[in-house]
Design a protein around this motif. Structure first.
Motif, PDB file in Angstrom:
ATOM      1  N   ALA A   1       0.831  -1.211   0.000  1.00 32.36           N
ATOM      2  CA  ALA A   1       0.000   0.000   0.000  1.00 32.36           C
ATOM      3  C   ALA A   1       0.865   1.260   0.000  1.00 32.36           C
ATOM      4  O   ALA A   1       0.504   2.268  -0.587  1.00 32.36           O
ATOM      5  N   ALA A   2       2.007   1.186   0.652  1.00 35.44           N
ATOM      6  CA  ALA A   2       2.906   2.342   0.699  1.00 35.44           C
ATOM      7  C   ALA A   2       3.887   2.326  -0.465  1.00 35.44           C
ATOM      8  O   ALA A   2       4.848   3.063  -0.479  1.00 35.44           O
ATOM      9  N   GLY A   3       3.583   1.449  -1.429  1.00 35.45           N
ATOM     10  CA  GLY A   3       4.521   1.212  -2.540  1.00 35.45           C
ATOM     11  C   GLY A   3       5.021   2.479  -3.212  1.00 35.45           C
ATOM     12  O   GLY A   3       6.199   2.596  -3.522  1.00 35.45           O
ATOM     13  N   GLN A   4       4.129   3.450  -3.391  1.00 32.10           N
ATOM     14  CA  GLN A   4       4.520   4.621  -4.171  1.00 32.10           C
ATOM     15  C   GLN A   4       5.713   5.359  -3.573  1.00 32.10           C
ATOM     16  O   GLN A   4       6.747   5.471  -4.196  1.00 32.10           O
ATOM     17  N   SER A   5       5.585   5.796  -2.314  1.00 38.94           N
ATOM     18  CA  SER A   5       6.668   6.599  -1.744  1.00 38.94           C
ATOM     19  C   SER A   5       7.915   5.750  -1.495  1.00 38.94           C
ATOM     20  O   SER A   5       9.025   6.199  -1.728  1.00 38.94           O
ATOM     21  N   ALA A   6       7.696   4.500  -1.069  1.00 39.83           N
ATOM     22  CA  ALA A   6       8.864   3.637  -0.846  1.00 39.83           C
ATOM     23  C   ALA A   6       9.590   3.385  -2.162  1.00 39.83           C
ATOM     24  O   ALA A   6      10.811   3.434  -2.227  1.00 39.83           O
ATOM     25  N   ALA A   7       8.822   3.179  -3.229  1.00 36.83           N
ATOM     26  CA  ALA A   7       9.438   2.934  -4.534  1.00 36.83           C
ATOM     27  C   ALA A   7      10.230   4.160  -4.968  1.00 36.83           C
ATOM     28  O   ALA A   7      11.334   4.050  -5.463  1.00 36.83           O
ATOM     29  N   ASP A   8       9.695   5.325  -4.770  1.00 37.15           N
ATOM     30  CA  ASP A   8      10.383   6.545  -5.170  1.00 37.15           C
ATOM     31  C   ASP A   8      11.700   6.698  -4.424  1.00 37.15           C
ATOM     32  O   ASP A   8      12.702   7.111  -4.997  1.00 37.15           O
ATOM     33  N   ARG A   9      11.656   6.382  -3.153  1.00 40.22           N
ATOM     34  CA  ARG A   9      12.860   6.531  -2.345  1.00 40.22           C
ATOM     35  C   ARG A   9      13.969   5.612  -2.852  1.00 40.22           C
ATOM     36  O   ARG A   9      15.142   5.924  -2.757  1.00 40.22           O
ATOM     37  N   ARG A  10      13.603   4.471  -3.374  1.00 43.02           N
ATOM     38  CA  ARG A  10      14.604   3.512  -3.832  1.00 43.02           C
ATOM     39  C   ARG A  10      14.842   3.600  -5.341  1.00 43.02           C
ATOM     40  O   ARG A  10      15.547   2.769  -5.904  1.00 43.02           O
ATOM     41  N   ALA A  11      14.202   4.567  -5.992  1.00 39.41           N
ATOM     42  CA  ALA A  11      14.399   4.735  -7.433  1.00 39.41           C
ATOM     43  C   ALA A  11      15.718   5.452  -7.685  1.00 39.41           C
ATOM     44  O   ALA A  11      16.038   6.430  -7.012  1.00 39.41           O
ATOM     45  N   GLY A  12      16.471   4.978  -8.660  1.00 40.02           N
ATOM     46  CA  GLY A  12      17.692   5.690  -9.027  1.00 40.02           C
ATOM     47  C   GLY A  12      17.339   7.043  -9.631  1.00 40.02           C
ATOM     48  O   GLY A  12      16.343   7.177 -10.339  1.00 40.02           O
ATOM     49  N   ALA A  13      18.148   8.054  -9.374  1.00 42.22           N
ATOM     50  CA  ALA A  13      17.863   9.400  -9.887  1.00 42.22           C
ATOM     51  C   ALA A  13      17.979   9.423 -11.419  1.00 42.22           C
ATOM     52  O   ALA A  13      18.796   8.703 -11.993  1.00 42.22           O
ATOM     53  N   PRO A  14      17.190  10.276 -12.081  1.00 38.52           N
ATOM     54  CA  PRO A  14      17.244  10.367 -13.552  1.00 38.52           C
ATOM     55  C   PRO A  14      18.461  11.136 -14.064  1.00 38.52           C
ATOM     56  O   PRO A  14      18.675  11.212 -15.273  1.00 38.52           O
ATOM     57  N   GLY A  15      19.249  11.711 -13.163  1.00 38.81           N
ATOM     58  CA  GLY A  15      20.472  12.415 -13.579  1.00 38.81           C
ATOM     59  C   GLY A  15      21.608  12.047 -12.645  1.00 38.81           C
ATOM     60  O   GLY A  15      21.380  11.664 -11.498  1.00 38.81           O
ATOM     61  N   ILE A  16      22.854  12.209 -13.129  1.00 36.03           N
ATOM     62  CA  ILE A  16      24.003  11.779 -12.319  1.00 36.03           C
ATOM     63  C   ILE A  16      24.453  12.856 -11.341  1.00 36.03           C
ATOM     64  O   ILE A  16      25.285  12.609 -10.467  1.00 36.03           O
ATOM     65  N   GLY A  17      23.882  14.074 -11.481  1.00 28.08           N
ATOM     66  CA  GLY A  17      24.200  15.114 -10.508  1.00 28.08           C
ATOM     67  C   GLY A  17      25.033  16.252 -11.060  1.00 28.08           C
ATOM     68  O   GLY A  17      25.654  16.991 -10.297  1.00 28.08           O
ATOM     69  N   ASP A  18      25.058  16.412 -12.394  1.00 26.61           N
ATOM     70  CA  ASP A  18      25.723  17.571 -12.993  1.00 26.61           C
ATOM     71  C   ASP A  18      24.673  18.673 -13.112  1.00 26.61           C
ATOM     72  O   ASP A  18      23.767  18.576 -13.948  1.00 26.61           O
ATOM     73  N   PRO A  19      24.767  19.716 -12.283  1.00 25.29           N
ATOM     74  CA  PRO A  19      23.682  20.713 -12.254  1.00 25.29           C
ATOM     75  C   PRO A  19      23.437  21.374 -13.611  1.00 25.29           C
ATOM     76  O   PRO A  19      22.331  21.819 -13.885  1.00 25.29           O
ATOM     77  N   ASP A  20      24.463  21.449 -14.475  1.00 22.74           N
ATOM     78  CA  ASP A  20      24.279  22.080 -15.780  1.00 22.74           C
ATOM     79  C   ASP A  20      23.546  21.180 -16.779  1.00 22.74           C
ATOM     80  O   ASP A  20      23.013  21.651 -17.772  1.00 22.74           O
ATOM     81  N   PHE A  21      23.591  19.877 -16.527  1.00 19.33           N
ATOM     82  CA  PHE A  21      22.934  18.905 -17.410  1.00 19.33           C
ATOM     83  C   PHE A  21      22.159  17.918 -16.541  1.00 19.33           C
ATOM     84  O   PHE A  21      22.540  16.751 -16.408  1.00 19.33           O
ATOM     85  N   PRO A  22      21.060  18.425 -15.930  1.00 21.48           N
ATOM     86  CA  PRO A  22      20.414  17.673 -14.844  1.00 21.48           C
ATOM     87  C   PRO A  22      19.874  16.296 -15.258  1.00 21.48           C
ATOM     88  O   PRO A  22      19.716  15.441 -14.393  1.00 21.48           O
ATOM     89  N   ARG A  23      19.612  16.086 -16.547  1.00 24.45           N
ATOM     90  CA  ARG A  23      19.055  14.787 -16.967  1.00 24.45           C
ATOM     91  C   ARG A  23      20.125  13.873 -17.564  1.00 24.45           C
ATOM     92  O   ARG A  23      19.815  12.753 -17.978  1.00 24.45           O
TER      93      ARG A  23
END
Ligand code: TRP
Ligand code: ZN
Length: 470
Positions: free
Chosen positions: A30-52
Motif C-alpha cells: 500500500a505504501a509502494g509509491q513513496s517507498a518505490a520513489d525513495r529507492r528509485a535511481g535518480a534520472p540524472g548523475i548530478g551535474d547541475p548544468d545537465f540535470p538529466r
C-alpha cells in the motif's frame, strides 16, 4: 566506473538509515509509491548544468555492445549488456536512450519491465537490487538512430548516418542516440563492440580488434575492445568504406589510420603524423595511456574533429598537424583524465589548445609565448574576455574562450612558475589521475603544491572573471 564515491555512498546510506524505517523491513504494498520513489535511481548523475544526463544509483563497469547496422535502410539492431554495481538499493533505475524501440530488458537474466519518457529509459527489475550489488542489464533495441542537434550550438552529433555507413561523434551527450547507458563522463567504463555490417563496409570502434573480421551471408562482423575506462561520449562505431594503414609508432605503440576513399591522399600523412605526435606527447605529458593510437578521416563534412578514444575522428577534411596534435593531446587530457562535470571543460579544451601551441614551439614555427602575446593584445572588448573559461556554460559549452583563454591560462601559469615546475606539473597531473576523474580545484591544488606558490589570484583572474586579466 567512478572513483572516490565510497564516502558519498556511505553518507547516503547513513542518511537513509537515519531518515527511514529499518531497511530490512519489507515495504507494505500500500505504501509502494513513496517507498518505490525513495529507492528509485535518480534520472540524472548530478551535474547541475545537465540535470538529466547520466543517472544515479549505480556505476557502470563495462558495456558489451552488439550492433548490426545496414546503411541502405539506416536500421540498427542492438543488444547492450551493461555490467554495473548499485550505489544504493534500487527498486528501479534509468538508462539514457533517445529514439529507437526497446524490445526487451532483462536484469540479471530475468525479464524486467520498463517505461520510456523523453531521453530516459526507466527499468524496473522483478526484484529490487541491493545496495552495492553487482548486476547486469541487457537491453534489446532496434530502429533508425537519429543524431542529436538541439542544444548548445553544437550542430549535429551522435550517430550520424552517411551514404556508406555512419559518422559517430557523441560529445557531450550523444551516445544515447545509439546505445543505452549512463551517458555522462562522471561514469567511465570499459567497452566491447561486436559490429555487423554489409560485406565491404568497415567498422571502426575504439581500442583494438580482438580477432580477424568474419564474413558470412554477405555480412561481416568486427570485434573491438577498449580495455581502459572510457567516457560514453568517446565511444564510436564509425562505419563505411575505408582504406587502412596499420603499423606502429617509433616507440612501439600500435597505430591504425583509416581514410574514406575520397581522402585516400590523407592516409599516409595521418598515419605518420599520428605516430610522431603520439610519441612526442609521451615525452611531454607522460606515458601514452592507451593500447593503440591513430585516427579516422570520414567524408561526412562535419568540419570538426572529435578525440574518440584511441581513434580521433576527422570529419570531411585532411587533418593537418595542428588538429592532430590537438586530438591526440586529448588522449591524456579528457580521455585518460576525465572531467566530472561539464563546467570544467577547459581541463580538456584549454589543455588540447595549449598542446597545439607546444607543438608549434617544438617544430620551431612559433613559441607559445608569441601565441600568448598575440592573443593578449586583443582589445578588452573582445568577447573572449567576457566568457570565463572555468565556467563553461551549458548553452554555450564549446565557446572559443574555453579553448583559447583556457590555453592562455596554462601559459600564464607557465610564466608564473617557470618551465621546470610547469612541465613537471603536466606529467605529475597525468600520472596522479591516470584513467580517473579530475576537477579544476585538484589542478590548482597540485600547481600550488609543486610550485610552492599561492596561485589563487592567477586562476581566479584567468578562469573565473568576466573581464580581461591584467
Ligand atoms: N572536442 C572536440 C574538439 O575540440 C569538439 C567537439 C565537441 C565535437 N562536440 C563535438 C566534435 C561533437 C565532434 C562532435 O576537438
Ligand atoms: Zn578539443
Amino acid at each position: 566506473m567512478r572513483v572516490n564515491r565510497r564516502g558519498v555512498a556511505m553518507l547516503a546510506t547513513l542518511i537513509s538509515v537515519l531518515a527511514c524505517s529499518p531497511a530490512d523491513e519489507p515495504t507494505p504494498p500500500a505504501a509502494g509509491q513513496s517507498a518505490a520513489d525513495r529507492r528509485a535511481g535518480a534520472p540524472g548523475i548530478g551535474d547541475p548544468d545537465f540535470p538529466r544526463d547520466g543517472n544515479g544509483g549505480y556505476d557502470v563497469s563495462h558495456y558489451d555492445l552488439v550492433v548490426d547496422y545496414t546503411p541502405a535502410t539506416k536500421r540498427l539492431d542492438g543488444v547492450a549488456t551493461i555490467s554495473a554495481s548499485a550505489t544504493q538499493e534500487l527498486s528501479s533505475f534509468n538508462l539514457d536512450l533517445t529514439g529507437l524501440d526497446v524490445r526487451e530488458v532483462a536484469v540479471n537474466d530475468a525479464p524486467a519491465t520498463f517505461t520510456r519518457k523523453g531521453e530516459e529509459l526507466t527499468v524496473r527489475p522483478a526484484r529490487a537490487i541491493a545496495d552495492e550489488a553487482p548486476f547486469t542489464v541487457k537491453v534489446t533495441y532496434t530502429g533508425q538512430p537519429k543524431p542529436a542537434s538541439d542544444n548548445a550550438n553544437l550542430g549535429t552529433y551522435g550517430f550520424i548516418p552517411t551514404p556508406d555507413g555512419a559518422f559517430v561523434a557523441s560529445e557531450p551527450n550523444g551516445s544515447k542516440t545509439w546505445f543505452p547507458g549512463n551517458d555522462h563522463p562522471a561514469d567511465k567504463a570499459t567497452f566491447d563492440f561486436t559490429i555487423t555490417v554489409p560485406a565491404g563496409v568497415t567498422a571502426l570502434a575504439n581500442g583494438e580488434m580482438t580477432g580477424q573480421p568474419t564474413t558470412s551471408g554477405g555480412k561481416t562482423t568486427y570485434r573491438w575492445r577498449e580495455r581502459h575506462p572510457m567516457a560514453t561520449y568517446l565511444a564510436t562505431a564509425t562505419l563505411g568504406k575505408f582504406d587502412l594503414r596499420q603499423g606502429s609508432t617509433a616507440a612501439g605503440i600500435p597505430n591504425l589510420a583509416a581514410a574514406d576513399p575520397r581522402f585516400k591522399s590523407s592516409l599516409d600523412s595521418l598515419h605518420t603524423l599520428s605516430g610522431q605526435i603520439t610519441d612526442y606527447w609521451a615525452t611531454v605529458f607522460g606515458p601514452y595511456p592507451f593500447s593503440s593510437t591513430g585516427g579516422v578521416v570520414d567524408d561526412y563534412s562535419a568540419g570538426y574533429a572529435l578525440e574518440n578514444q584511441t581513434k580521433p575522428l576527422y570529419g570531411g577534411f585532411q587533418p593537418d598537424e595542428t588538429i592532430i596534435a590537438h586530438e591526440l593531446a586529448h588522449q591524456w587530457f579528457g580521455n585518460s583524465l576525465t572531467i566530472r562535470r561539464w563546467k570544467d571543460l577547459w581541463l580538456n579544451e584549454g589543455f588540447a589548445t595549449y598542446a597545439e601551441w607546444l607543438w608549434a614551439e617544438h617544430k620551431g614555427t612559433k613559441t607559445a609565448e608569441a601565441t600568448f602575446k598575440e592573443l593578449q593584445s586583443r582589445p578588452a572588448t573582445d568577447p573572449m574576455w567576457k566568457y570565463p573559461p572555468g565556467r563553461a556554460r551549458p548553452d554555450d559549452l564549446f565557446n572559443q574562450s574555453v579553448y583559447t583563454r583556457g590555453g592562455m591560462t596554462l601559459h600564464a601559469l607557465r610564466r608564473a612558475i617557470g618551465d621546470p615546475a610547469f612541465f613537471t606539473l603536466l606529467k605529475t597531473w597525468t600520472a596522479e589521475h591516470r584513467y580517473g576523474h579530475v576537477t579544476t580545484g585538484q589542478f590548482v591544488a597540485l600547481a600550488e603544491r609543486l610550485s610552492g606558490k599561492n596561485l589563487d589570484a592567477l586562476f581566479d583572474a584567468w578562469l573565473l572573471q568576466p573581464r580581461k586579466p591584467s
